[in-house]
Every structure is written in C-alpha cells, then in structure tokens.
Write a protein that holds these residues in place. Structure first.
Motif, PDB file in Angstrom:
ATOM      1  N   GLN A  11       5.950  25.338 -15.979  1.00  0.00           N
ATOM      2  CA  GLN A  11       6.838  25.964 -16.949  1.00  0.00           C
ATOM      3  C   GLN A  11       6.338  25.706 -18.361  1.00  0.00           C
ATOM      4  OE1 GLN A  11      10.482  24.089 -15.559  1.00  0.00           O
ATOM      5  NE2 GLN A  11      10.486  22.720 -17.332  1.00  0.00           N
ATOM      6  N   TRP A  12       6.621  26.651 -19.234  1.00  0.00           N
ATOM      7  CA  TRP A  12       6.157  26.511 -20.607  1.00  0.00           C
ATOM      8  C   TRP A  12       6.881  25.366 -21.290  1.00  0.00           C
ATOM      9  CZ3 TRP A  12       2.118  28.757 -23.088  1.00  0.00           C
ATOM     10  CH2 TRP A  12       1.431  29.736 -22.356  1.00  0.00           C
ATOM     11  N   ARG A  13       6.206  24.820 -22.235  1.00  0.00           N
ATOM     12  CA  ARG A  13       6.669  23.638 -22.939  1.00  0.00           C
ATOM     13  C   ARG A  13       8.063  23.780 -23.525  1.00  0.00           C
ATOM     14  NH1 ARG A  13       3.876  19.556 -25.159  1.00  0.00           N
ATOM     15  NH2 ARG A  13       4.869  18.509 -26.916  1.00  0.00           N
ATOM     16  N   TRP A  14       8.418  25.019 -23.906  1.00  0.00           N
ATOM     17  CA  TRP A  14       9.709  25.202 -24.572  1.00  0.00           C
ATOM     18  C   TRP A  14      10.882  25.226 -23.604  1.00  0.00           C
ATOM     19  CZ3 TRP A  14       5.828  29.085 -25.121  1.00  0.00           C
ATOM     20  CH2 TRP A  14       5.953  30.175 -24.270  1.00  0.00           C
ATOM     21  N   VAL A  15      10.610  25.205 -22.306  1.00  0.00           N
ATOM     22  CA  VAL A  15      11.715  25.107 -21.339  1.00  0.00           C
ATOM     23  C   VAL A  15      12.024  23.626 -21.168  1.00  0.00           C
ATOM     24  CG1 VAL A  15      12.516  25.652 -19.037  1.00  0.00           C
ATOM     25  CG2 VAL A  15      10.922  27.183 -20.193  1.00  0.00           C
ATOM     26  N   LYS A  16      13.192  23.202 -21.656  1.00  0.00           N
ATOM     27  CA  LYS A  16      13.537  21.775 -21.638  1.00  0.00           C
ATOM     28  C   LYS A  16      14.509  21.497 -20.496  1.00  0.00           C
ATOM     29  CE  LYS A  16      11.237  20.907 -25.400  1.00  0.00           C
ATOM     30  NZ  LYS A  16      10.053  20.065 -25.399  1.00  0.00           N
ATOM     31  N   TYR A  17      14.600  20.231 -20.124  1.00  0.00           N
ATOM     32  CA  TYR A  17      15.425  19.880 -18.966  1.00  0.00           C
ATOM     33  C   TYR A  17      15.950  18.459 -19.121  1.00  0.00           C
ATOM     34  CZ  TYR A  17      10.708  18.256 -18.096  1.00  0.00           C
ATOM     35  OH  TYR A  17       9.479  17.694 -18.241  1.00  0.00           O
ATOM     36  N   PRO A  18      17.002  18.109 -18.385  1.00  0.00           N
ATOM     37  CA  PRO A  18      17.538  16.741 -18.449  1.00  0.00           C
ATOM     38  C   PRO A  18      16.501  15.727 -17.971  1.00  0.00           C
ATOM     39  CG  PRO A  18      19.064  18.204 -17.329  1.00  0.00           C
ATOM     40  CD  PRO A  18      17.790  18.963 -17.495  1.00  0.00           C
ATOM     41  N   LYS A  19      16.775  14.468 -18.168  1.00  0.00           N
ATOM     42  CA  LYS A  19      15.723  13.471 -17.936  1.00  0.00           C
ATOM     43  C   LYS A  19      15.318  13.349 -16.464  1.00  0.00           C
ATOM     44  CE  LYS A  19      18.193   9.011 -17.680  1.00  0.00           C
ATOM     45  NZ  LYS A  19      19.255   9.493 -16.822  1.00  0.00           N
ATOM     46  N   ASP A  20      16.222  13.671 -15.536  1.00  0.00           N
ATOM     47  CA  ASP A  20      15.831  13.650 -14.125  1.00  0.00           C
ATOM     48  C   ASP A  20      15.327  15.014 -13.645  1.00  0.00           C
ATOM     49  OD1 ASP A  20      16.479  11.022 -13.874  1.00  0.00           O
ATOM     50  OD2 ASP A  20      18.540  11.433 -13.244  1.00  0.00           O
ATOM     51  N   TYR A  21      15.162  15.912 -14.536  1.00  0.00           N
ATOM     52  CA  TYR A  21      14.742  17.282 -14.316  1.00  0.00           C
ATOM     53  C   TYR A  21      15.817  18.144 -13.672  1.00  0.00           C
ATOM     54  CZ  TYR A  21      12.183  21.492 -13.324  1.00  0.00           C
ATOM     55  OH  TYR A  21      11.793  22.805 -13.290  1.00  0.00           O
ATOM     56  N   ASN A  22      16.318  17.740 -12.501  1.00  0.00           N
ATOM     57  CA  ASN A  22      17.301  18.608 -11.861  1.00  0.00           C
ATOM     58  C   ASN A  22      18.206  17.805 -10.949  1.00  0.00           C
ATOM     59  OD1 ASN A  22      18.557  21.087 -11.251  1.00  0.00           O
ATOM     60  ND2 ASN A  22      16.582  22.120 -11.435  1.00  0.00           N
ATOM     61  N   VAL A  23      19.111  18.493 -10.282  1.00  0.00           N
ATOM     62  CA  VAL A  23      20.078  17.799  -9.435  1.00  0.00           C
ATOM     63  C   VAL A  23      19.566  17.715  -8.004  1.00  0.00           C
ATOM     64  CG1 VAL A  23      22.068  18.358 -10.836  1.00  0.00           C
ATOM     65  CG2 VAL A  23      21.306  19.962  -9.092  1.00  0.00           C
ATOM     66  N   ARG A  24      20.128  16.766  -7.285  1.00  0.00           N
ATOM     67  CA  ARG A  24      19.679  16.466  -5.939  1.00  0.00           C
ATOM     68  C   ARG A  24      19.659  17.695  -5.013  1.00  0.00           C
ATOM     69  NH1 ARG A  24      20.732  11.994  -2.020  1.00  0.00           N
ATOM     70  NH2 ARG A  24      21.599  10.767  -3.692  1.00  0.00           N
ATOM     71  N   GLU A  25      20.707  18.496  -5.113  1.00  0.00           N
ATOM     72  CA  GLU A  25      20.825  19.592  -4.145  1.00  0.00           C
ATOM     73  C   GLU A  25      20.247  20.906  -4.641  1.00  0.00           C
ATOM     74  OE1 GLU A  25      24.922  19.656  -2.992  1.00  0.00           O
ATOM     75  OE2 GLU A  25      24.760  17.749  -1.941  1.00  0.00           O
ATOM     76  N   SER A  26      19.469  20.861  -5.703  1.00  0.00           N
ATOM     77  CA  SER A  26      18.901  22.120  -6.182  1.00  0.00           C
ATOM     78  C   SER A  26      17.781  22.538  -5.251  1.00  0.00           C
ATOM     79  CB  SER A  26      18.366  21.948  -7.605  1.00  0.00           C
ATOM     80  OG  SER A  26      17.357  20.982  -7.640  1.00  0.00           O
ATOM     81  N   ARG A  27      17.724  23.829  -4.983  1.00  0.00           N
ATOM     82  CA  ARG A  27      16.645  24.333  -4.142  1.00  0.00           C
ATOM     83  C   ARG A  27      15.664  25.161  -4.954  1.00  0.00           C
ATOM     84  NH1 ARG A  27      19.145  26.318   1.409  1.00  0.00           N
ATOM     85  NH2 ARG A  27      20.408  27.659   0.124  1.00  0.00           N
ATOM     86  N   GLU A  28      16.130  25.504  -6.150  1.00  0.00           N
ATOM     87  CA  GLU A  28      15.264  26.208  -7.087  1.00  0.00           C
ATOM     88  C   GLU A  28      15.488  25.577  -8.450  1.00  0.00           C
ATOM     89  OE1 GLU A  28      15.276  30.491  -7.085  1.00  0.00           O
ATOM     90  OE2 GLU A  28      16.224  30.406  -5.141  1.00  0.00           O
ATOM     91  N   PRO A  29      14.484  25.646  -9.307  1.00  0.00           N
ATOM     92  CA  PRO A  29      14.582  24.881 -10.549  1.00  0.00           C
ATOM     93  C   PRO A  29      15.710  25.324 -11.480  1.00  0.00           C
ATOM     94  CG  PRO A  29      12.574  26.208 -10.480  1.00  0.00           C
ATOM     95  CD  PRO A  29      13.151  26.240  -9.121  1.00  0.00           C
ATOM     96  N   PHE A  30      16.097  26.605 -11.433  1.00  0.00           N
ATOM     97  CA  PHE A  30      17.045  27.056 -12.461  1.00  0.00           C
ATOM     98  C   PHE A  30      18.379  27.485 -11.879  1.00  0.00           C
ATOM     99  CE2 PHE A  30      12.669  27.587 -13.851  1.00  0.00           C
ATOM    100  CZ  PHE A  30      12.675  26.605 -14.835  1.00  0.00           C
TER     101      PHE A  30
END
Lengths: 448, 717
Positions: free
Chosen positions: B659-678
């Motif tokens: 992902q491009w640098r300008w797409v920011k995310y929380p410190k753990d990146y995502n939640v446990r049950e996510s199956r796709e990044p967004f």
C-alpha cells in the motif's frame, strides 16, 4: 539443378530409394495398423479381457491392439513399400529436393533430433545408465527395467529421514556412493526426468536460472522441474503427435477427396455440402466437450489414452480442408487420356484412383504436408496453452510457454520454449519450401 | 455482520481462488445470497441448485427441532442499567399490501403497548469493550480502489446483487443492531443503544438509538424492522435464499413495544443467537412503500438510503467506468464510540479495471492505493523488497496475521469408493499425501499446514490435534494392513492378486496444477507406493463430477465464514452422504450397509457416514450450551481425524498487501477477524503525506525508509 535424365534405361535402384520407401511404409503402416488395432483391441478388451477394474480391459485392449497391430502394420507396410519404386518423375523431384541444400539439411537435422528424442531416456533421465553395486551391474535406464529401492543399494533412509522403500533417486545414490567410496553410478547427460520436481536448496528459489554445474542447462521452472528435460520430451510428444496427425488427416482427406473428385456429380455435391456442414462445427467447443466427457467416464484413463482421444478429435475436425485440394486435382486429372485409356483397358475404379491418379497428384499432397505438421505443432501448443491439450503433468511446449509468460521475471523459461518452437517451425518450413520447389508441377508437367 | 450471518449457504460457496487475496477474486467469497458467494467459481445453475437443496433440507431440519430451553446467551458481562421509561406507543401505518402481510401472520408481528415490556430485563451496552480504531485517524481524502466488473445492480438483494461491489455498499458499510467485536468476544452497539436477553434465551430485546438516521435524513423507525422482514420474505425480490433464511420458521416473532423498543425471537437458543437476530436489517419503509413485481427492475440502479457511513449518489455513478461512494454528511454514528475514527476517507472511488496486469500497473503508478500481494510471485518477484518504490519508502509491504476460519484446502477421499471405504487405506493416504512438500515447493513455505477439519474457531477448534505428517513407513504399514503388501516393478503397491493401489485425483483448480501442487503430491505419494492419476478438469465439469460423488479423491476448498462454532452436519452427517433413509443406512451393529446410493449436490464430498459421528453431530446441532458445544466439537474433530477421509491441506494464515505510504493504519494494522485489509474501515488517507510522496517521486528522492512490516500479534504458534 539436376537435369541429367538423358539415359533411357531405368537406373538401378539406389539404396536411399529403398530406405525412403521403407520409412514411408513403416510410418503409414504403423499409423493405419495402430488406429485399426486400437479400435478393434478396445472392443475385444471390453468384451473378452477379464480385469480387476472397470474399463481396464478396454484400455488394455486399446493399448495392445495399438502396439501389436501397429507394429504388424508397420512391418507389412515397410515390407510392401520396400518393393516399390518411384516413377522417374518422382525420382527426379526427390533428387531436386536433395539439391536444395537448405531444405535437405533441415530434414536431416529434424530427423536426427527426432531419432535422438526417440532414444531420449539414454540422454535425459533421472534413472542411471549403469549402476555397479557389490559386484552386480544394473541398467535402470533401459525400458522395462525393474525399479530398485534405496534399501536395495544400502540406503536405509532418504534425505528427509523417510524409509527408503521407494525407487532410489540415482543422483542421491551417486553422491552416496561417492561419499561411501564404493559402487559406481553413471548418469545420463541431463540427469533429470521431465516430471520430477526438485527440492529448493539452501537459499535458492525456483525458478532458477541455467546452471551448468547442476546440469540444469536451461534452468528450472517455478516448481523446480528441469526445463531442458521438459523441452526435450515435449519435443518428442509434439512431433509424434504432429506426424500421426498429419498422416491420418491425409489418409482420410485424400481418400474422400479422391472419391469426390473422381465420381463427381451428386457424390461430389453431397460430399462437399457434408464437408461444409462438418467444418462449421466449432472445433474448440468440441474439444472442451470431449475433454469433459472423457473425464466423466466411470473408469480410469491413462494419460496416453487422453492424448489419443485428443488426436482423434483433432483429426476429426481437420481432414476436411484436404478434400478440397484433392478433389480439384483429381477433377483435373481424370479428364486426361491416360485415365480414359485405363478405363478402356478395364481397370477397376480403385486401381485407377490409387495407381493412376494419385501418383499424378502427389505434388499436391507432398507440398502441403510439412505445413500441416507445422499447423499441428501450433495447434497442440495452443490447445495446451488454453488448458485443453495434453493431460496434466505431460511435458508440453504450450504449458511451458504459458508458464513462461506468467513468469516473465524468469526469462529463461519463455526464451527456451519460444526458441525451441521457432527453431522447429523454421526447420519444418524450410523443408516445406524445398519440397514445394522440388515438386513444383510447372517444372515437369507438360500439357498437351 | 452480514458476513457472519450468511450462514448455511456459505458452505456451498466454493471459492474461486484460495490462497490468493487478489481483490477481484476474493471479494465474492465473503458474502452469501440467493446466488451464493463466488458464483463465478461454479456454474450459476449448479450453485442455485445446491442452494435450493440446502434451503429445503434446512427447512425440514428446522421443523424437526422445536426447542425451548432457557439459556443465558453468551455470558454478557455489561453493566446492568435500569430499564428506562418507555416511549410512545406505535400504530402501524403501512401500504395495504404490507398491512395485509402483517395481518396474515399475527404470531410473527406483534404491536404491543409500552407497558407490556417484561420487567427484570438486564440491559447491556457493550461499554466494557475496547474501541478498535485509532484516535490518530485523520478525515479526508479519496480512497482509490478497483473492481474487475462494473456492478450490475445497486440493489442489496435480488438477481446479481451478490457481486463484488456489494461489500462496498453493504457488507463493510451497513450498521446492524449489534455487531460482533472484531478483536474477540462480545458485541458492540450499532443501531441498538442497549439490549437484553429474554429468559427463553432466544428472544433479544433492543432499544434503538434515537440518533439513527438514514442517508436521506429520515430517522430510523422501529417499524422498519417489520418492513425488513416483509421485504426479505417477499417473492418480488427474487431471492429464495433470503426468503428462506428470514422465514417465519427462523425469525418467529418481532414485537414492537414503543417507538424505540422491540424484541426479536429466533427459533433456537443458540449461544450466538444475538448475532443471527441482529442480522435482520431494517429497511427504510419510506423509500419503498410496498413492493411489486417491478422491484427488481425499478431499483436496479437506485441506491437504498443507508444507515452506514457511505452512500452512492446518482451523480457518482459513471456507467461502465466507476462508482464513487461518498461519506454521508453529518453521519449519525460519527461520534459514537465504536464508529468514531473509522470510515475516514471522504470518498471511495471504485474504478473498473478488467485486466489483472493493468491493475498492478495502476497501483505502481499510484492510481490505486493498494494491491494484494498474497501470491508469492507478487510478493517476491513483482514487488520485491528491493523494488524502487519499496526501497524509497513510497510503497509499504505489509503481512498481517489474522485469526479466522479459512477456506478448507484439503483432500477429500470418497469413502464410498470400494478401496477407500477401508479405513486403513484412508489413514494410509493421510500419511502418503505430503503437504509439507507442497508448502515448501509450491508456496515457498509461506503457507502453513492445516491442522484439523475445523481450524480458526477459537476455543471450539481442537486444542492440540494436528494433521498426520508425511511418512513412507507409516503409510506402507497402513496399506499393508489392507492387503497391499507387494511392491510392483513400477514402484506401486499391489495386492498378491495384482490389484494396484491407484486413484484418480481430481481437482477443479487449474491454478493449483500450474503451481505444481498436483505434481508434487503425485510424486511424493509414489514414494509411499500409491499412484495418483491427476485429473485437472474444467471447473464446471469438475464440480459436477464431484457433486455427483463420482470422484475418488479431490483437492479443493469450501469457504467458511467467521462464526462462533464450526458446522459438521452438512459435510459429515450421513444425511448428506446417502439417499436412503437413516434407518436403512446402518445395520444392527451400526455398520454402514453396502450398496447405498450417494446423495448428489451436497457438501458431503467425503461421503462420511459413521453411526457414532452421526449421533454426535445430532447432539451438537441440538445443543444450546456453549460448553457442551465446545466439547462435542473437539470430539467430532478427533473422530473425523480418525475416520481419515479428510486430509487437511494448507492454510494461508495472513494476508499481504502493498500500500502507498499515505494509507495510514492503527498501530496493530488491523483487527483479529479481518479477512481483507480495508474491511473494517479503520485506515485513513493522509493527504499531506500523499502530496509529499508524489513530490518525492517526481524528484526521484526517497520519501522515507523502506517499510516491510509483519504484524503477527494474532499469529498462532
């Protein structure tokens, strides 16, 4: 170039003429015999052979029929053809072909490569040529040689610690013998078989580039199969397939075309319409349907059987174009005086067609032949590329091209397949051009 | 929530390409519908047929079960608040057709008085749960996405409504009554401000949030839940799966107490009953009025007002080119605890790009904000760590370990086959299929071996059972028990009578064959003396063969959904294996009778039929106690392991993206049950960073240090 037909007495038969005839006879005989034998053998096997599994009788019947009747056919064909001789005109054409060096050497090269590929397991194989172990000598690369386990050669476990109760990996055996200081293993030039995947070594990834030390002369593909081995065996299969295809297509096309041309009138009319209808059946759909249908059969089909089915389907949809050419040639020829003369003498129709007319249309047949071979090679490659060709696992050029295109970062895959393809097609085309020139009717036919 | 609910059908959703999180491939797998997920994977007719069969079987099964057992739900521990004073009573004012519908089913639709609300309800709010979005999130920017197919409709239900675009409009956007917390157990409030379990364990009371408003500015009415059922049961939506799922056999009753209070009663007190109940989505009655047979056509490209953050405005639909979703101005849940700092970009632009190669090029140009890198060739070769964009810090490479049930890539042995009906052979095959070699050679050790038949269900998965590792010795031992004692000259085992140990090995996945999976399995199995005749068939033909149970062994996957506990009935109960009545399947000793007829078009690809397993599955399905369910689940997993017809393959325990640098995310990146990044919309776009990065690229400078990050907080050992 060679125009020395001054002598009137028939020249003594040169040995090469016999050789050419025998070869032609062998091939045609094998193709006809094999097909017939396969059909009959299948029927016989289905009803008379007892087998442990459903359909195995049929498959066995086809296999045996194909091999034995094919071999018998080849012998018969070869023997019969050995007595034949070319008529002086054809002889002259052949000599002329010999004079066209580009085509001639192309033929020699291709025939040589094909012969070598027929003996492929002595050049490209993961089975050793010779193993000497405790005073015994084994020849595992020979056809029908029994397989030997690792335990047989004193290796209790394989590299991963598994029990070595399966066929030994002869490259590992060689290393083992070297470290143990006993026994000898002589491997073929390329010590890999085409379907064998290699483990990823320390730090190396597949596909890996050409590596002469490991004898991966053209590198490996993404799952670690040796590209040279796949190319080599792919060549063999493709060429056998193309030759078989060409022979059978010509047999059917020529016979039907001759009949249409000779009888004319309603036979010709109906025949042509039938051919037109047949031609309009979409070939690719038929392949897809047939592939689905044979997978649905209630018994197991070995890979070679699927290849045979594919061959039959391709033939079924390819013989039509040849009929047009044959029909026109025969239409033209049959109005000649020699046909009328033969009819007056009471020659039977088959005799007139096959003994009088056919040799006079030989140029039509022969000039198209190399190009048909080329088309067959392209078709089978294209079908493979689309995934409807040779069964999974069979080394094939189409699949290699597909792999190569999908892995452009590993250019050696696509380059190898592409180069090989271009080379073979170029050779075939050179041969074709030479044949066309040599058999050009304008050079030799004189119209009254 | 939708993904969690789309229950039974999902099992029929045979996924297009597991191990591949390329967006256009994976999207459909996350939804269920009358046309189930990944319709592309199989012929639509076939899928529909399967769906119908399941629907019928479920309807029958549900009738058989009539349970009224009290259960305290999932042990909600939220603080108890006193029942607040009730609001005004509600009178129904709907279109004639709708009124008629309600009146025809007086048991299903009740309008009660405010005073009828049971006293002593313990209301919970989910307040003890933690937020999962980052307070650092910034608003603004446009998130650039793509889809491989222009959406065929903007409807949420009905024909073609299950396309990839649905997740943008509905699955990842809609707000439900309550929503399962994606980092673990518990539910957070959505449309409901608070909720309470009834004493029967299958009724849940909800008090809806008075702020809730549709994107057209109209407030959410409690009667919209009635209308939701009216719509889902309507024939006009042409969605039999919905008709069945929301039938009155499952959603027995909805009662309205006052303008903000309602209760919904489910047919069964399952531990996750609230999740099923909350799947009933309110539908804006003011938008539809009533439905007629013109519905499917009339609403083909009309966007239903949403309670979610993003809406599709007609101006933003560029036919055949792109659809842009925009953030609802003044969205009602903007400041709510579990919704703040989420749904950050002002817009999501979804452009149609049909060529995968072109998609990647667009990503490299910065026209798309992210691209999936699950396939090894993308991660290692097309965007290697030393790629210009990565080296200069313009593009980040991220690997995130999630923890969800995954597509079941496994070999299923047909236990109705004369040879494979022998358990020794089946267990031998477990030892003979070398999946660790597959993972090493074909997947570059990126994937992991699947352990059991039901991984990823948390405590419901077996705590320590693992798949049998490849072993020539053990395999041969098992085969010898079954009489295959001799090694033929071709290296294949055979019986003294000469019967060879050979099976046809079918797969519908050409991609797997191209990756060498079939070749490696075949090669390794030969070491154990088994011949596999690989059969890679055209997809539709292959699934037809498999669903008619004509295969001997097959490699494939069924999709799974994020759920509390696994399903065993569909794939492993003899009801789905054989046509004969249950009483006729087994003899007096509980042994399977010979000569049974396999049942086509079910998910029982192993044709597993075991008297004991049947009994356990029946108890499992009846059970409403989570402890018992857990225990039975472990027992079943063990029994299925022992049975041996299911040979676990591999799992991909993460997803990888560039992902491009300008797409920011929380410190753990995502939640446990996510199956796709967004999926959970917790990322944001930093517009300043975007300008800086683009400038740096233009100048040929680096915009920061290279960032290749692995987030393994949720990785299982």
């Amino acid at each position: 170039m060679i125009e020395d037909n001054a002598s009137t007495a028939p020249p003594a038969r040169p040995i090469w003429e016999v050789v050419v005839w025998v070869l032609v006879g062998l091939m045609v005989g094998f193709a006809v015999g094999g097909l017939l034998g396969g059909l009959l053998g299948g029927l016989y096997g289905q009803f008379f052979l007892t087998s442990a599994e459903v359909g195995a009788g049929f498959i066995n019947g086809v296999k045996q029929g194909f091999l034995y009747v094919g071999a018998a056919g080849a012998l018969l064909g070869g023997g019969w053809c050995a007595t034949l001789r070319f008529n002086p005109q054809t002889l002259r054409k052949l000599k002329r072909f010999y004079g066209i060096k580009r085509g001639y050497w192309s033929l020699i090269l291709l025939a040589g490569a094909f012969s070598i590929s027929l003996l492929g397991q002595f050049f490209v194989n993961n089975r050793a040529l010779v193993v000497v172990h405790e005073g015994q000598t084994y020849f595992p690369a020979l056809p029908f040689a029994a397989s030997h386990t690792g335990v047989d050669f004193g290796m209790e476990t394989d590299a991963e610690g598994q029990e070595y109760s399966y066929e030994v990996n002869y490259r590992e055996l060689k290393a083992h013998f070297q470290s143990a200081g006993k026994g000898t293993v002589v491997m073929p030039l390329v010590p890999y078989s085409p379907e064998e995947t290699r483990r990823i070594g320390d730090g190396t990834q597949h596909p890996s580039p050409p590596n002469f030390e490991a004898r991966h002369f053209l590198g490996t593909d993404p799952i670690g199969q040796d590209i040279f081995a796949r190319l080599f065996y792919g060549f063999r299969i493709t060429l056998i397939f193309a030759l078989m295809f060409t022979l059978v297509v010509y047999l059917i096309g020529v016979v039907i075309g001759c009949l249409m041309g000779y009888y004319g009138s309603w036979v010709d009319l109906l025949g042509q319409r039938a051919v037109e209808v047949w031609q309009n059946i979409p070939f690719l759909y038929m392949v897809i349907i047939a592939v689905a249908a044979i997978s649905d059969l209630p018994f197991k089909l070995p890979a070679w059987f699927k290849i045979l089915v594919l061959l039959i389907i391709m033939v079924l949809f390819s013989w039509t174009s040849m009929t047009y050419y044959m029909r026109t040639s025969i239409l033209r020829e049959k109005s000649r005086d020699y046909v009328a003369a033969a009819q007056m003498l009471g020659a039977s129709t088959p005799r007139i067609i096959f003994n009088h007319l056919l040799p006079n249309t030989i140029s039509t047949i022969v000039t198209f032949m190399p190009f048909t071979v080329a088309t067959a090679i392209i078709s089978i490659t294209a079908l493979d590329y689309l995934g409807f060709g040779l069964p999974s696992g069979t080394p094939s050029w189409g699949r290699m091209l597909q792999q190569g295109v999908a892995n452009l970062h590993a250019p050696w895959i696509v380059l190898s397949a592409f180069t090989a393809m271009v080379m073979v097609l170029t050779l075939v085309t050179f041969i074709g051009e030479a044949v066309r020139e040599a058999f050009d009717p304008k050079k030799f036919t004189t119209y009254e | 929530m939708k993904t969690k609910l789309t229950g039974f059908l999902l099992a029929a959703a045979l996924i297009w390409a597991g191990g591949c999180n390329q967006k256009q491939l994976k999207k459909p797998a996350s939804t269920g519908d009358d046309k189930p997920a990944a319709a592309a994977a199989m012929s639509e007719d076939h899928v529909r047929q399967m769906a119908q069969v399941f629907a019928q079987e479920f309807a029958a099964e549900l009738k058989r079960q009539n349970v009224t057992l009290a259960n305290g739900g999932t042990g909600q521990t939220g603080p108890v608040v006193p029942t607040p004073p009730v609001g005004r009573a509600v009178t129904l004012k709907s279109a004639p057709d709708v009124m008629e519908f309600y009146e025809a089913n007086p048991d299903g639709f009740t309008v009660a008085q405010p005073g009828d609300l049971p006293s002593g309800l313990e209301w919970v709010t989910g307040a003890e749960l933690e937020e999962f979005a980052s307070p650092e999130a910034k608003r603004g920017g446009t998130f650039m996405e793509y889809t491989s197919d222009y959406p065929r409709t903007l409807r949420f239900v009905g024909p073609d409504a299950n396309g990839a675009f649905r997740s943008y409009m509905l699955d990842y956007n809609a707000v439900y009554l309550v929503m399962p917390h994606p980092n673990g157990d518990g539910y957070y409030p959505g449309l409901a401000k608070e909720w309470a379990y009834g004493p029967d364990g299958r009724t849940v009371f909800f008090r809806i949030d008075p702020d809730a408003r549709y994107s057209d500015g109209k407030p959410l009415k409690v009667t919209d839940f009635f209308f939701g059922l009216y719509m889902m049961r309507s024939k006009h939506i042409q969605a039999p799966w919905y008709n069945d799922y929301f039938s009155d056999e499952k959603f027995e009753n909805v009662t309205i107490y006052d303008e903000q209070t309602l209760s919904i009663r489910f047919y069964k007190a399952k531990p996750d009953v609230i999740e099923k109940i909350a799947g009933l989505r309110p539908v804006p009655e003011h938008f539809y009025g009533e439905l007629d047979e013109q519905y499917v056509e009339d609403f083909q490209f009309k966007f239903e007002p949403t309670l979610g953050a993003y809406e599709v405005k007609t101006d933003n639909v560029k036919s055949g080119e792109s659809v842009t979703l925009t953030r609802v101005p003044g969205w009602w849940a903007d400041k709510k605890r579990f919704f703040r700092n989420r749904f950050n970009p002002d817009a999501i632009k979804v452009t149609v790009v049909r060529e995968p190669a072109k998609v990647f090029e667009l990503f490299l140009k910065g026209d798309l904000d992210w691209h999936g890198l699950a396939l090894p060739e993308y991660w290692y070769e097309k965007l290697p760590d030393d790629h210009e964009l990565v080296k200069n810090g313009h593009v980040e490479k991220i690997q995130f370990h999630n923890d969800v049930p995954r597509p079941t890539w496994a070999v299923r042995l047909n236990s109705n086959h004369p040879v494979l009906s022998n358990q020794d052979i089946r267990v031998g095959m477990n030892y003979a299929l070398n999946f660790s070699a597959v993972i090493e050679k074909c997947f570059r050790n990126d994937y992991e071996r699947m352990r059991t038949v039901a991984d990823g269900y948390g405590p419901r998965s077996h705590p320590n059972l693992k798949a049998r590792a490849f072993s020539v010795e053990k395999a041969k031992e098992q085969f010898a028990k079954a009489g295959y004692t001799e090694l033929g000259p071709d290296g294949i085992l055979r019986t003294p009578a000469g019967k060879r140990l050979s099976f046809v090995f079918t797969t519908p996945y050409k991609r797997l064959d191209e990756a060498g999976v079939m070749t490696v399995l075949k090669e390794e199995a030969k070491k154990a003396g088994v011949e596999l005749q690989v059969e890679v068939m055209e997809r539709t033909a292959a699934w037809k063969k498999i669903s008619e149970k004509k295969h001997e062994m097959m490699l494939g996957a069924l999709n799974t959904s994020v759920e509390m506990y696994p399903r065993f009935w569909e794939p492993y109960h003899s009801d789905n294996a054989y046509k004969e009545d249950k009483a006729d399947r087994y003899d007096a000793n509980g042994k399977l009778k010979p000569g049974l007829t396999p049942k086509p078009v079910t998910n029982s690809f192993t044709l597993m039929a075991d008297h004991e397993i049947d009994g356990l599955i029946e108890r499992y399905r009846e059970s409403e106690d989570l402890k018992e369910i857990t225990q039975l689940s472990h027992t079943l997993i063990q029994k299925i392991h022992d049975h041996g017809a299911y040979v676990p393959g591999w799992v991909r325990p993460w997803y990888r993206v560039g992902q491009w640098r300008w797409v920011k995310y929380p410190k753990d990146y995502n939640v446990r049950e996510s199956r796709e990044p967004f999926e959970f919309h917790i990322h944001w776009i930093d517009s300043d960073e975007k300008a800086r990065t683009l400038k740096a690229m233009e100048d040929g400078k680096a915009s920061g240090a290279a960032s290749i990050r692995v987030f393994d907080k949720y990785k299982l050992d």
